[in-house]
Scaffold this motif. Structure first.
Motif, PDB file in Angstrom:
ATOM      1  N   GLN A  83       0.806  -1.217   0.000  1.00  0.00           N
ATOM      2  CA  GLN A  83       0.000   0.000   0.000  1.00  0.00           C
ATOM      3  C   GLN A  83       0.848   1.281   0.000  1.00  0.00           C
ATOM      4  N   LEU A  84       2.157   1.138   0.100  1.00  0.00           N
ATOM      5  CA  LEU A  84       3.053   2.283   0.225  1.00  0.00           C
ATOM      6  C   LEU A  84       2.932   3.226  -0.976  1.00  0.00           C
ATOM      7  N   ARG A  85       2.901   4.519  -0.692  1.00  0.00           N
ATOM      8  CA  ARG A  85       2.924   5.531  -1.737  1.00  0.00           C
ATOM      9  C   ARG A  85       4.172   6.400  -1.556  1.00  0.00           C
ATOM     10  N   ARG A  86       4.824   6.675  -2.676  1.00  0.00           N
ATOM     11  CA  ARG A  86       6.096   7.386  -2.671  1.00  0.00           C
ATOM     12  C   ARG A  86       5.903   8.841  -3.088  1.00  0.00           C
ATOM     13  N   ALA A  87       6.667   9.723  -2.447  1.00  0.00           N
ATOM     14  CA  ALA A  87       6.672  11.136  -2.835  1.00  0.00           C
ATOM     15  C   ALA A  87       8.107  11.628  -2.828  1.00  0.00           C
ATOM     16  N   ALA A  88       8.452  12.480  -3.772  1.00  0.00           N
ATOM     17  CA  ALA A  88       9.791  13.069  -3.835  1.00  0.00           C
ATOM     18  C   ALA A  88       9.661  14.564  -4.053  1.00  0.00           C
ATOM     19  N   LEU A  89      10.597  15.323  -3.489  1.00  0.00           N
ATOM     20  CA  LEU A  89      10.548  16.776  -3.508  1.00  0.00           C
ATOM     21  C   LEU A  89      11.857  17.338  -4.042  1.00  0.00           C
ATOM     22  N   SER A  90      11.783  18.407  -4.834  1.00  0.00           N
ATOM     23  CA  SER A  90      12.998  19.069  -5.313  1.00  0.00           C
ATOM     24  C   SER A  90      12.645  20.438  -5.865  1.00  0.00           C
ATOM     25  N   ALA A  91      13.644  21.324  -5.835  1.00  0.00           N
ATOM     26  CA  ALA A  91      13.482  22.638  -6.461  1.00  0.00           C
ATOM     27  C   ALA A  91      14.200  22.711  -7.795  1.00  0.00           C
TER      28      ALA A  91
ATOM     29  N   TRP B  75      12.455   7.167 -12.154  1.00  0.00           N
ATOM     30  CA  TRP B  75      13.277   6.627 -11.057  1.00  0.00           C
ATOM     31  C   TRP B  75      12.401   6.334  -9.843  1.00  0.00           C
ATOM     32  N   LEU B  76      11.440   7.205  -9.572  1.00  0.00           N
ATOM     33  CA  LEU B  76      10.615   7.075  -8.372  1.00  0.00           C
ATOM     34  C   LEU B  76       9.599   5.950  -8.479  1.00  0.00           C
ATOM     35  N   ALA B  77       9.109   5.690  -9.683  1.00  0.00           N
ATOM     36  CA  ALA B  77       7.985   4.768  -9.866  1.00  0.00           C
ATOM     37  C   ALA B  77       8.399   3.312  -9.784  1.00  0.00           C
ATOM     38  N   PRO B  78       7.556   2.464  -9.185  1.00  0.00           N
ATOM     39  CA  PRO B  78       7.791   1.015  -9.300  1.00  0.00           C
ATOM     40  C   PRO B  78       7.726   0.600 -10.765  1.00  0.00           C
ATOM     41  N   TRP B  79       8.698  -0.205 -11.180  1.00  0.00           N
ATOM     42  CA  TRP B  79       8.778  -0.683 -12.565  1.00  0.00           C
ATOM     43  C   TRP B  79       8.902   0.463 -13.579  1.00  0.00           C
ATOM     44  N   GLY B  80       9.330   1.629 -13.136  1.00  0.00           N
ATOM     45  CA  GLY B  80       9.538   2.737 -14.062  1.00  0.00           C
ATOM     46  C   GLY B  80       8.272   3.263 -14.695  1.00  0.00           C
ATOM     47  N   ASP B  81       7.115   2.975 -14.116  1.00  0.00           N
ATOM     48  CA  ASP B  81       5.833   3.380 -14.681  1.00  0.00           C
ATOM     49  C   ASP B  81       5.550   4.837 -14.327  1.00  0.00           C
ATOM     50  N   ILE B  82       5.987   5.761 -15.182  1.00  0.00           N
ATOM     51  CA  ILE B  82       5.871   7.182 -14.827  1.00  0.00           C
ATOM     52  C   ILE B  82       4.413   7.630 -14.733  1.00  0.00           C
TER      53      ILE B  82
ATOM     54  N   GLU C   9      15.301 -16.530  -4.371  1.00  0.00           N
ATOM     55  CA  GLU C   9      15.968 -15.922  -5.526  1.00  0.00           C
ATOM     56  C   GLU C   9      14.976 -15.387  -6.553  1.00  0.00           C
ATOM     57  N   THR C  10      13.903 -16.100  -6.787  1.00  0.00           N
ATOM     58  CA  THR C  10      12.924 -15.664  -7.792  1.00  0.00           C
ATOM     59  C   THR C  10      12.231 -14.383  -7.364  1.00  0.00           C
ATOM     60  N   ARG C  11      11.777 -14.350  -6.105  1.00  0.00           N
ATOM     61  CA  ARG C  11      11.118 -13.139  -5.614  1.00  0.00           C
ATOM     62  C   ARG C  11      12.101 -11.973  -5.542  1.00  0.00           C
ATOM     63  N   LEU C  12      13.346 -12.278  -5.178  1.00  0.00           N
ATOM     64  CA  LEU C  12      14.369 -11.234  -5.109  1.00  0.00           C
ATOM     65  C   LEU C  12      14.591 -10.608  -6.482  1.00  0.00           C
ATOM     66  N   LEU C  13      14.659 -11.427  -7.524  1.00  0.00           N
ATOM     67  CA  LEU C  13      14.866 -10.901  -8.876  1.00  0.00           C
ATOM     68  C   LEU C  13      13.720  -9.975  -9.270  1.00  0.00           C
ATOM     69  N   ASP C  14      12.511 -10.376  -9.001  1.00  0.00           N
ATOM     70  CA  ASP C  14      11.353  -9.554  -9.335  1.00  0.00           C
ATOM     71  C   ASP C  14      11.401  -8.228  -8.590  1.00  0.00           C
ATOM     72  N   GLU C  15      11.791  -8.280  -7.340  1.00  0.00           N
ATOM     73  CA  GLU C  15      11.867  -7.082  -6.510  1.00  0.00           C
ATOM     74  C   GLU C  15      12.951  -6.129  -7.011  1.00  0.00           C
ATOM     75  N   VAL C  16      14.127  -6.675  -7.291  1.00  0.00           N
ATOM     76  CA  VAL C  16      15.241  -5.847  -7.757  1.00  0.00           C
ATOM     77  C   VAL C  16      14.911  -5.190  -9.093  1.00  0.00           C
ATOM     78  N   ARG C  17      14.329  -5.945 -10.000  1.00  0.00           N
ATOM     79  CA  ARG C  17      14.008  -5.421 -11.332  1.00  0.00           C
ATOM     80  C   ARG C  17      12.937  -4.338 -11.292  1.00  0.00           C
ATOM     81  N   SER C  18      12.166  -4.277 -10.220  1.00  0.00           N
ATOM     82  CA  SER C  18      11.122  -3.248 -10.140  1.00  0.00           C
ATOM     83  C   SER C  18      11.692  -1.865  -9.885  1.00  0.00           C
ATOM     84  N   SER C  19      12.968  -1.792  -9.489  1.00  0.00           N
ATOM     85  CA  SER C  19      13.627  -0.483  -9.330  1.00  0.00           C
ATOM     86  C   SER C  19      14.270  -0.106 -10.657  1.00  0.00           C
ATOM     87  N   THR C  20      14.004   1.100 -11.105  1.00  0.00           N
ATOM     88  CA  THR C  20      14.436   1.518 -12.445  1.00  0.00           C
ATOM     89  C   THR C  20      15.936   1.366 -12.680  1.00  0.00           C
ATOM     90  N   PRO C  21      16.815   1.757 -11.755  1.00  0.00           N
ATOM     91  CA  PRO C  21      18.250   1.600 -12.026  1.00  0.00           C
ATOM     92  C   PRO C  21      18.665   0.150 -12.261  1.00  0.00           C
TER      93      PRO C  21
END
Length: 817
Positions: free
Chosen positions: A186-194, A205-212, A416-428
């Motif tokens: 249920q987590l929601r992410r927010a990022a701030l910058s000027a 970068w902020l979105a899960p799976w890079g889904d802007i 290992e399988t769940r770890l791969l899915d989790e790691v790949r969900s981060s854009t970098p």
């Protein structure tokens, strides 16, 4: 009405009681949270970004929204900032609205300075809001309690996201976000910058799976435009060369006296010390002036920060240590000494003045030389136009991934399988596939093929059920002692073989040298014999130094600002806006030679002191020009041109030798990056330095053991030993691959070197002259005098620059006819 984006009545009343209104971007952040979307807020300094980020959290605890339901009893919101000081500052500013509105919210901070008993209590009984840093968050995820601690997490707020998202700290945070999302769907992410050049990149970068599309882009209300001026000498001309801008000291004292509080930014710690001493010497009225930079002790920094918060200082000389948003509201002037290097950095610094959206921030730029005037002018225009720049994103580092895997293993078994899915969900790390993850797991489990026989490198093991577990509980404690991304920069001792020391240089400079290279330091021409551990062993050089002097650390000009300067040079009509001496400089350059044109590479060849000089006007920054200088002089030696040295600035590379360069394009063919570059990096200390960093980050080498911290010399010895083993027996080792990635991207700025080669392949404007050109004077006058900011060489540098300028600007009577 309690629809989406509706501000609870008690919070609205608090705004009204303060005489404020809820700004549209604050309301939009609340609406995005109510819609279950992630959000990126880009807003000017003073726009209430932090409050906007926390508004959904405050709303969740408001009695009118709870409507009789029990308030959350678990960790609800994480706030992540790049600096511990910023987290403490936010805590102070957040407690006021919480107390005044009457919300029952516990807020605490967690960093490396937090006592261990409080850390343990936070894991067992967390606050509602925890303010922390990326490093502390990563450590929290390494505990078995992590799943329970974070399972109810609703929100994470990442402040000043531009400050670390594109680097390795951003890699680590992206992996942490993926882990948190797995623990709390249920987590929601927010990022701030000027200051973001391309918000969509950060949304990705902020979105899960890079889904802007899952990230709402919220743009803040426009504030009062900043007032930016360039300080010019009253009677004298802008200097030809130098970076210290000491010509402005008396005028700066007047500015400080005329304002409440002034922040004086410099680009290096050494320059901060030098400017501080110059200001203090001219401070006849004994105005309270202090200094702040990262090399000062924690106690000294806190003392200065306290004095600033209490309004006791009239001026503070500082570095990037104060770039980020600590709110000292009494600052009414920001001064940038020397070139700003980037419009986003300048905007960030300007925002420290006033810190109010409806009041203009005032800044004064103080160029040290004529190129820096052009850069300041370009930055001024970029700020007025609202154009930003910044570092681009690149694939996540494998060393950071290895550290993350070990952190998760400390928390419990890994699938290992769940770890791969989790790691790949981060854009970098979207590029990671099963094979890459298998290599990382094998490294964490064995250290790699060449090291697998050593018990101490066996940290995890695969069980019969396929899960990965720690081989021993002690590894968890050792990991938490050593985890982190920031590797302290070492200094190299410059000494003769007999042990006599000449001083220290940054390792980044020493790492670019190979045995046989020559450089000037402490007034001597020196030749490198060897680099061993943290010693740079030298002898007196039998020839003039190839690298004219040690320069210290430098921030390179951004690509965006460099492009603006090139465009200004090509716009002759626009020169009317420049001071007379700058306009005359460019006019004589255009008459005697050419000016750099966008998309082309200007190269000039000219004789000077019976040697052949060639200037390349790359505008690609000092790091890239330094790397290019190393490569070009090696290629000159292969072609029997007798190279004797080079000097690099942000704008220019000048090489010289016994024979002239007839065809500069041939020296810049693209294969220089596949042949000479690889040889140079391998022969120099660069790859070893990069390897040490990735070895520490990945956990292969420990900086600390229980009760003791290893010295830099011990760490270097260990990593050098392992580097030699892997280089010989396992050249495709995971960490050697990671070290090469760092050497290419960060240490040599090879992408910008490639930009020079691309322009050279298209068109080289090669001009052969009978003497130095006006445009070459600033760089050529630096030869042998770049060991600023010690300050002693500044006067000599200016005298040399004026002598060269007289030669370059002289118009021969025969030519006038």
């Amino acid at each position: 009405m309690n629809g989406k984006g509706h501000v609870p009545e008690e919070i609205a009343a608090w705004f009204e009681g303060r005489g404020w209104r809820v700004r549209e971007h604050q309301r939009a952040m609340l609406e995005a949270a109510d819609e279950g979307r992630h959000a990126l807020l880009v807003a000017d300094t003073g726009a209430g970004k932090t409050l906007a980020g926390f508004l959904p959290t405050l709303a969740d605890f408001a009695p009118s929204r709870l409507a009789g339901k029990a308030r959350p009893q678990v960790l609800h919101t994480l706030y992540v900032s790049p600096l511990k000081a910023l987290a403490h500052d936010v805590q102070r500013n957040l407690l006021a609205p919480i107390e005044e509105i009457g919300l029952d919210i516990r807020v605490e901070t967690r960093s490396g300075d937090t006592p261990s008993d409080r850390k343990a209590r936070q894991r067992a009984r967390p606050p509602h809001v925890l303010l922390t840093t990326p490093e502390s968050l990563a450590l929290l995820l390494s505990y078995p309690e992590a799943e329970t601690l974070f399972s109810g997490l609703q929100r994470i707020v990442i402040d000043e996201v531009h400050a670390f998202a594109t680097g390795k700290r951003g890699d680590m945070l992206a992996l942490c976000l993926s882990r948190l999302q797995a623990l709390a769907p249920q987590l929601r992410r927010a990022a701030l910058s000027a200051t973001l050049a391309d918000p969509d990149d950060y949304r990705g970068w902020l979105a899960p799976w890079g889904d802007i599309d899952s990230v709402a882009l919220v743009e803040g209300e426009a504030g009062a435009p900043p007032e930016v001026e360039i300080l010019l000498p009253r009677e004298e001309r802008i200097p030809w060369s130098g970076h210290a801008a000491t010509w402005a000291i008396e005028q700066l004292i007047e500015q400080i006296a005329a304002h409440r509080t002034t922040l004086v930014f410099t680009n290096t710690r050494f320059l901060a010390e030098y400017i501080f001493q110059e200001l203090w010497s001219a401070n006849e009225d004994n105005l309270p002036i202090a200094i702040h930079h990262g090399s000062l002790s924690k106690e000294a920094r806190r003392k200065v920060e306290g004095a600033m918060a209490r309004g006791e200082l009239r001026a503070l000389v500082c570095t990037a240590s104060l770039d980020l948003g600590i709110d000292w509201g009494d600052i009414d002037l920001v001064v940038q000494m020397g070139a700003p290097k980037g419009s986003s950095r300048l905007l960030q610094r300007i925002g420290r003045a006033n810190h109010r959206l409806d009041s203009p921030s005032r800044a004064v730029l103080v160029p040290g030389n004529r190129f820096e005037f052009l850069e300041a002018f370009a930055a001024q225009e970029a700020v007025i136009a609202g154009q930003r720049d910044g570092d681009g994103f690149r694939p996540g580092g494998l060393d950071v991934l290895a550290q993350h895997v070990m952190s998760l293993a400390c928390a419990g078994p890994l699938d290992e399988t769940r770890l791969l899915d989790e790691v790949r969900s981060s854009t970098p790390y979207a590029y990671v596939d099963a094979a890459v993850l298998a290599r990382v797991l094998d490294f964490v489990a064995t250290g790699g093929y060449a090291l697998r026989s050593y018990e101490r490198f066996r940290r995890i093991v695969r069980e019969r059920d396929g899960t990965w577990r720690l081989t021993h509980p002690d590894h968890a404690a050792r990991h938490r002692l050593n985890a982190g991304i920031i590797v302290d920069s070492e200094m190299l001792e410059v000494r003769f073989r007999n042990g006599r020391s000449l001083g220290k240089v940054e390792e980044g400079f020493g790492a670019s040298l190979s045995p046989g290279d020559t450089f000037r330091f402490a007034g001597l021409d020196l030749e490198v014999e060897t680099i061993k551990d943290l010693d740079l062993v030298v002898r007196a050089a039998r020839r003039s130094a190839t690298i004219p002097s040690y320069m210290g650390q430098r921030m390179p000009i951004s690509t965006h600002l460099a492009d603006r300067v090139r465009a200004m040079l090509a716009d002759r009509a626009g020169w009317a806006r420049f001071p007379d001496d700058v306009r005359e400089w460019l006019e004589v350059q255009a008459w005697r030679s050419h000016l750099p044109a966008p998309g082309r590479l200007l190269v000039e060849s000219f004789p000077y002191r019976d040697l052949a000089y060639t200037a390349f006007y790359t505008f690609e920054g000092w790091n890239a020009n330094q790397s290019l200088g190393m490569l070009v002089t090696r290629r000159m030696a292969d072609r029997d041109l007798g190279p004797l040295g080079f000097v690099a600035t942000d704008y220019t590379l000048i090489v010289w030798g016994l024979k002239p360069i007839a065809d500069p394009a041939a020296l810049l063919s693209p294969d220089i990056l596949t042949h000479e570059f690889v040889d140079w990096v391998q022969q120099s200390h660069l790859l070893r330095r990069a390897f040490r960093e990735v070895a520490v980050i990945s956990g292969l080498i420990e900086r600390q053991v229980p009760g003791k911290r290893k010295s830099g010399r011990q760490v270097t010895f260990s990593t050098d030993l392992i580097f030699d083993v892997l280089n010989k027996y396992e050249p495709d080792h995971l960490l050697l691959e990671a070290a090469w990635a760092d050497a290419r991207a960060r240490m040599t700025d090879v992408a910008r070197v490639a930009d020079v080669l691309e322009r050279a392949a298209r068109e080289v404007d090669h001009v052969e002259l009978d003497r130095i050109s006006p445009l070459a004077v600033p760089a050529l006058s630096m030869i042998g005098r770049e060991n600023l900011p010690a300050g002693a060489a500044e006067d000599d540098l200016l005298v040399e620059a004026e002598s060269l300028a007289a030669m370059a600007m002289r118009v021969d009577p025969a030519l006038e006819d």
